[in-house]
Write an enzyme that holds these catalytic residues in place. Structure first.
Site, PDB file in Angstrom:
ATOM      1  N   ASP A  67      49.694  13.832 -14.068  1.00  0.00           N
ATOM      2  CA  ASP A  67      48.490  14.563 -14.486  1.00  0.00           C
ATOM      3  C   ASP A  67      47.250  13.686 -14.483  1.00  0.00           C
ATOM      4  O   ASP A  67      47.333  12.465 -14.344  1.00  0.00           O
ATOM      5  CB  ASP A  67      48.707  15.188 -15.882  1.00  0.00           C
ATOM      6  CG  ASP A  67      49.463  14.257 -16.828  1.00  0.00           C
ATOM      7  OD1 ASP A  67      49.464  13.040 -16.576  1.00  0.00           O
ATOM      8  OD2 ASP A  67      50.041  14.748 -17.799  1.00  0.00           O
ATOM      9  N   HIS A 138      54.989  19.206 -25.311  1.00  0.00           N
ATOM     10  CA  HIS A 138      54.527  19.319 -23.914  1.00  0.00           C
ATOM     11  C   HIS A 138      55.139  18.230 -23.033  1.00  0.00           C
ATOM     12  O   HIS A 138      55.459  17.142 -23.501  1.00  0.00           O
ATOM     13  CB  HIS A 138      52.994  19.352 -23.800  1.00  0.00           C
ATOM     14  CG  HIS A 138      52.282  18.060 -24.080  1.00  0.00           C
ATOM     15  ND1 HIS A 138      51.120  17.981 -24.811  1.00  0.00           N
ATOM     16  CD2 HIS A 138      52.544  16.768 -23.704  1.00  0.00           C
ATOM     17  CE1 HIS A 138      50.704  16.727 -24.869  1.00  0.00           C
ATOM     18  NE2 HIS A 138      51.546  15.979 -24.202  1.00  0.00           N
ATOM     19  N   GLU A 143      51.353  22.783 -21.941  1.00  0.00           N
ATOM     20  CA  GLU A 143      51.332  23.025 -23.383  1.00  0.00           C
ATOM     21  C   GLU A 143      52.242  24.209 -23.759  1.00  0.00           C
ATOM     22  O   GLU A 143      52.621  25.002 -22.884  1.00  0.00           O
ATOM     23  CB  GLU A 143      49.886  23.325 -23.827  1.00  0.00           C
ATOM     24  CG  GLU A 143      48.895  22.189 -23.554  1.00  0.00           C
ATOM     25  CD  GLU A 143      49.005  21.021 -24.544  1.00  0.00           C
ATOM     26  OE1 GLU A 143      50.121  20.722 -25.026  1.00  0.00           O
ATOM     27  OE2 GLU A 143      47.961  20.395 -24.814  1.00  0.00           O
TER      28      GLU A 143
HETATM   29  C1  F6R Z   1      50.968  11.661 -19.654  1.00  0.00           C
HETATM   30  C2  F6R Z   1      51.646  12.933 -19.953  1.00  0.00           C
HETATM   31  C3  F6R Z   1      51.840  13.369 -21.356  1.00  0.00           C
HETATM   32  C4  F6R Z   1      52.316  12.252 -22.282  1.00  0.00           C
HETATM   33  C5  F6R Z   1      52.480  12.762 -23.709  1.00  0.00           C
HETATM   34  C6  F6R Z   1      52.910  11.655 -24.658  1.00  0.00           C
HETATM   35  O1  F6R Z   1      50.897  11.452 -18.257  1.00  0.00           O
HETATM   36  O2  F6R Z   1      52.021  13.616 -19.054  1.00  0.00           O
HETATM   37  O3  F6R Z   1      52.780  14.418 -21.381  1.00  0.00           O
HETATM   38  O4  F6R Z   1      53.519  11.741 -21.801  1.00  0.00           O
HETATM   39  O5  F6R Z   1      51.297  13.333 -24.148  1.00  0.00           O
HETATM   40  O6  F6R Z   1      51.876  10.733 -24.764  1.00  0.00           O
HETATM   41  P1  F6R Z   1      52.091   9.353 -25.528  1.00  0.00           P
HETATM   42  O7  F6R Z   1      53.068   8.568 -24.748  1.00  0.00           O
HETATM   43  O8  F6R Z   1      50.733   8.711 -25.541  1.00  0.00           O
HETATM   44  O9  F6R Z   1      52.593   9.687 -26.899  1.00  0.00           O
END
Ligand code: F6R
Length: 260
Positions: A67, A138, A143
């Site tokens: 993303d 997510h 979401e």
């Molecule tokens: C990032 C992504 C998101 C994150 C998720 C967890 O490329 O796709 O789904 O993996 O928001 O984020 P962290 O690791 O910062 O807790």
């Protein structure tokens, strides 16, 4: 689902890196799906060390990130382009022409999304998709209540995700509202998924993903339907799991070739 629980995030990062290494060593032209955020940072550090010590090369790898934020140019320090270059690619021998991230800064975002799906197909699909998980369940930026049949598209972040990700921005208002993300169906087509999570903040989402019903209310729960998923957790992220002892038992009794 293969569930591997480790005492610390550092130990989990080593397991994650071993999963990536195994894929790279068994494929001529490995295609990796990659994630950003706080969770994979430790794993990227381990992979960089493996690369710099000559143990592992990324020269034949093609990558597709999950993303990107909408409206941020690649050189913006908060963009996922910048994150990937500065935290991983710049420190490895990967050929940058084989590196792909969605272009969230494109004028025609719809065209960007279609092209991204085509590029993944042209590369032969994704061998290993690295994933984190949001506190709301997510994956990518899909979401809760989004369609399980979704493909790469423009999505609007939930208020919770904007709040969670505001730690990477100076102000809450600076967090982009829209993103380009691989869809759930795109993620589900990858041949192997590696999802990592650490910390008590993720424990409820982890419980719903692994032991809850498959429901769009927790997008990650669709991974129960994927034939090959490896989930690496630290103790805190796994503390709400009812069958935690069983997962540890299963790992203890694995055959040698099933271990990382
Ligand atoms: C990032 C992504 C998101 C994150 C998720 C967890 O490329 O796709 O789904 O993996 O928001 O984020 P962290 O690791 O910062 O807790």
């Amino acid at each position: 689902m293969e569930i591997l629980i480790r005492d610390t995030p550092e130990a989990g990062a080593k397991v994650g890196a071993s999963v990536v290494r195994k894929i790279i060593q068994t494929k001529d032209k490995p295609v990796l799906g990659l994630a950003t955020g706080g969770t994979p940072l430790r794993m990227y550090k381990v992979l960089i060390r493996m690369n710099q010590s000559g143990e592992l090369s990324f020269r034949n790898c093609t990558t597709f990130n999950l993303d990107e934020y909408g409206g941020l140019p690649p050189e913006n320090k908060r963009s996922y382009h910048y994150y990937m270059m500065s935290n991983f690619f710049d420190h490895t021998d990967i050929d940058k022409k084989n590196v792909h991230l969605p272009d969230g800064y494109a004028e025609d975002l719809r065209e960007t999304c279609r092209k991204y799906e085509n590029l993944i197909n042209d590369a032969g699909g994704i061998d290993l998709q690295v994933l984190g998980i949001g506190a709301n369940g997510h994956i990518g930026f899909n979401e809760p209540t989004g369609s399980f049949a979704s493909r790469t598209w423009v999505k609007i972040l939930s208020k919770q995700t904007i709040q969670d990700n505001s730690i990477y921005f100076d102000k809450l208002e600076e967090v982009p509202r829209h993103v380009v993300t691989m869809g759930i169906a795109t993620i589900m087509e990858s041949r192997h998924c590696l999802l990592m999570a650490n910390g008590a903040k993720k424990a409820d989402a982890i419980r719903k993903m692994i032991e809850g019903p498959v429901s769009a209310s927790c997008p990650a729960s669709i991974l129960q339907m994927h034939p090959r998923v490896t989930i690496v957790l630290d103790e805190e992220a796994s503390y709400l799991l009812t069958f935690k002892d069983h997962y540890k038992w299963v790992e203890k009794n694995k055959l040698d070739w099933q271990l990382y």
